[in-house]
Design a protein around this motif. Sequence first.
Motif, PDB file in Angstrom:
ATOM      1  N   ALA A 105      -7.479   4.618  -7.645  1.00 56.76           N
ATOM      2  CA  ALA A 105      -7.043   3.466  -6.850  1.00 56.76           C
ATOM      3  C   ALA A 105      -8.276   2.708  -6.388  1.00 56.76           C
ATOM      4  N   THR A 149       0.834  -1.206   0.000  1.00 55.92           N
ATOM      5  CA  THR A 149       0.000   0.000   0.000  1.00 55.92           C
ATOM      6  C   THR A 149       0.867   1.253   0.000  1.00 55.92           C
ATOM      7  N   THR A 198      -1.198  -0.623 -12.214  1.00 54.44           N
ATOM      8  CA  THR A 198      -0.332  -1.212 -11.194  1.00 54.44           C
ATOM      9  C   THR A 198      -1.208  -1.992 -10.227  1.00 54.44           C
ATOM     10  N   LYS A 250       3.921   6.012  -5.287  1.00 50.69           N
ATOM     11  CA  LYS A 250       3.780   6.145  -6.734  1.00 50.69           C
ATOM     12  C   LYS A 250       2.824   7.291  -7.071  1.00 50.69           C
ATOM     13  N   SER A 264      -9.615   7.334  -4.435  1.00 55.70           N
ATOM     14  CA  SER A 264      -9.396   6.029  -3.806  1.00 55.70           C
ATOM     15  C   SER A 264     -10.742   5.454  -3.392  1.00 55.70           C
ATOM     16  N   PHE A 269      -4.647   2.000 -10.081  1.00 55.15           N
ATOM     17  CA  PHE A 269      -4.026   1.116  -9.093  1.00 55.15           C
ATOM     18  C   PHE A 269      -5.068   0.106  -8.609  1.00 55.15           C
ATOM     19  N   LEU A 321       1.987   2.093  -3.469  1.00 54.62           N
ATOM     20  CA  LEU A 321       0.974   2.798  -4.254  1.00 54.62           C
ATOM     21  C   LEU A 321       0.891   4.264  -3.845  1.00 54.62           C
ATOM     22  N   ASP A 357      -5.431  -2.544  -5.442  1.00 48.52           N
ATOM     23  CA  ASP A 357      -4.850  -2.992  -4.175  1.00 48.52           C
ATOM     24  C   ASP A 357      -5.498  -4.311  -3.741  1.00 48.52           C
TER      25      ASP A 357
END
Length: 618
Positions: free
Chosen positions: A66, A42, A245, A48, A95, A218, A45, A220
Motif C-alpha cells: 500500500a 482508507t 486498487t 480489502k 504500508s 494499493f 483498503l 491511497d
Amino acid sequence: MKRIKPELWIPVDDMQLEPSALHIAKASENHLVVAGPGAGKTELLAQKACYLLQTNTCPFPYKILAISFKKDAAYNLKDRVRERCGDELSKRFDSLTFDSFAKQILDRFKQALPDEYKMENEYEVAVKDAAILDYYKSENIDYANTTGNKEILVLHSGKLPQSSNNFAENIRNKVWQKILKSNPTPLSFPMIMRLAELIINSNPKIKQYLQQTYKYVFLDEFQDTTDMQYELFKSCFLGSESFFTAVGDDKQRIMMWAGARKTVFDDFTKNTGASRVSLTMNFRCAPRLVHLLNYLTEHLLGKTDFARPSPKWHPDQGECFVWTFENPNVEMEVLFQDVSKWVKNDGLNPRDICILIKQNLESYAGKLIEYFNTNGINARDESKFQDILTKEVCLYIINAFYLIFNRKDFEAKKQVFDFISNIRIEIEDEQLLKLENELMKFIKEARKKYAGAKLNDDSIKALISEIIIFANEDRILAYYPEYRNLKELTSSINNVQDELIKNNAISSNIITALDMLVGKDTIPVMTIHKSKGLEYHTVIFIGLEDGAFWNFQRQPDEDKCAFFVALSRAKERVVFTFSSIRENGRFGMQPQTYKNIKVLFEELQNSGIVKMTRRKLS
C-alpha cells in the motif's frame, strides 16, 4: 491463523460497506475507486487487505503493498490492518509512502545502479532545495542567475539516465556527478525516486523480484500522485500480473502546487484497464454537512458526484457557521470561551476538536495556541510531532515508558509485546509465552530501578537505552526498512528522548510528560494539507480571508478544493472565522477583505445551511 473461506468472509469489526465497496474488497481486478470525503476509502483498503490475507486469496509468500501520500496515512492504514488481522498476517502487508518505497529500493539495490550513477559514499537525505541550487551556482553561476529556481529543480529531478542534448542538460549531468561523489552524498527525495526508477528500469531481475513479491498494490490519496511518483509505479508494476486498487477524490486535489498529475485518473484506467467505480455513502459527516458538501460540489466545484449521509445520523444533525470578528484578539477570546463550553459543559474531548489554517500557522494561530495553553486548554502545532507518532520504534519507546510507570496500562503492554514479537520474525507460537515472560521480567526490573525515583535527563536517556537494548538494535534495523542504517534509527530515538526530557522538565511527572508527547487532551492545530485523511467532531478554520487565500485568483480550482477539504474534516460542526484585521508579518496589522474569495462566502450563504454571525465578547 485459520483460513476463512472466501464465501464466509464478512467485513472485520462489523464495518458496513456499501455493495460496490464490498465487491471491490473481494475482487482480484484492477479498480479506480472515486469517492468523496467520509466515504471510507482508507477503510475499504484496510478491509480489502483483511479479505486477501484472511481468506488466503493473497497466498504466502505473496505480499500486499500500500502506497500513501502522507506518513500518517501510511501508518494509519498499517495500524488498521494489524488490529484486524493480527501480527502474523499483517507482516505481509507493507504500508509506505512513495518516498519511503523509493528509498527502500535504493537502500536495498543501490549496488545495481549503472556505474555512472553509483555513489562512492553513504548518502544522507537533503530535504532542502537550497543545497541542490548551490551546486548549480558552483557549476555555472551565469546559468543559475539567469534561470528560475523552480526551473532548475525541475531539470535536476528529471528522468534518468540523463541526455547531453543541450547546455542545461550538460550542467545537470556535471552537478549530478559532483553530488554522487560527495561525502556524504546529499540526495533529495526526488533524486532518490529517480535513482530507484533507474534501478528498476536497468535491472529486469530486480523488477521481476518486486512484481513477484507484491501480488496486490494499493494506491491511497491517488489524486495527489505526482508525475514522478506515477512513473515510478509504472516502472515497477505496469505489465505485471499484480492487481491494482487506487482510491482518490478529485474534489480534494490540493497538491497541484507540488506537482500532482492532473490526468492521473484517466492515465491509470488507460494504462491498467482498471474499472472506475464511485462510492456514494458519506459515513463521516452529519446529514446537514453532507447536504452542504453536495451543494458546494455542484455550485462551487462544478461536479455532480453527490454523497448520501449514513442512516446512523438524525436528519437534523450537523451545523456550519461563519463568524466574523473585529480583530484576532476578540476572535481568540471568543473561540476560547466556546471551546471551553464544548469541553467542560458538553464533554467534548479536546482531541476531537481541530483548528485548521490555510498556511503560515504561526501567524494565524501562534498567539491563539499560547493563549489556550495559558488559560487551561492545551493546544499545539501537530505537524511537529508527526515524525515521532508515526514511527514504530518511537511508539515502542513511548508505550514501554507507559507500561513501566503505569501498571494498569494494558494497551501499552499489548503494543510493546506486539513490537518485540514482530521483530523476532523467526519465533514460533510456543515461544511467545517465554518472550512475554522475558518482557515482564524486564518491565519489573525497570520499575524497581526507575519508578520509585525522580527522573532526570540522564535517567531518561539510560532507560531509553535499556528499552532499545531489550528489543535489540540489530533486530530493529533488520525488520524495519526505513532504518537501513544506524544513523536514521538513532535520529528517531533522539527525537523521542528530546521531547520526553523537555516535557519532564516542565511537568516533573513522567506520565504527564508522555501524555504531552502523544497529545492527550490537546487540541491539534495544523494546515489543511496536514489534515487530509483525518476527521474531528468539530473543525475551526481560522482566516477565511483574502490574505490566507492570497493566490486564489491564480489557482482558484485548487483553493476551492482546499476549502472543501477543510469543511469535510468535520463530523458534526464546522466554524469558519473572518477577522477585519490580521497580522501580516513585518507589516503589522492589515485590513482584511473577502473580495477575491467572495464566491466562497456567497455559496456558503446561498446553501441555506450556514449561519453567518458577527461575534463579540460576551
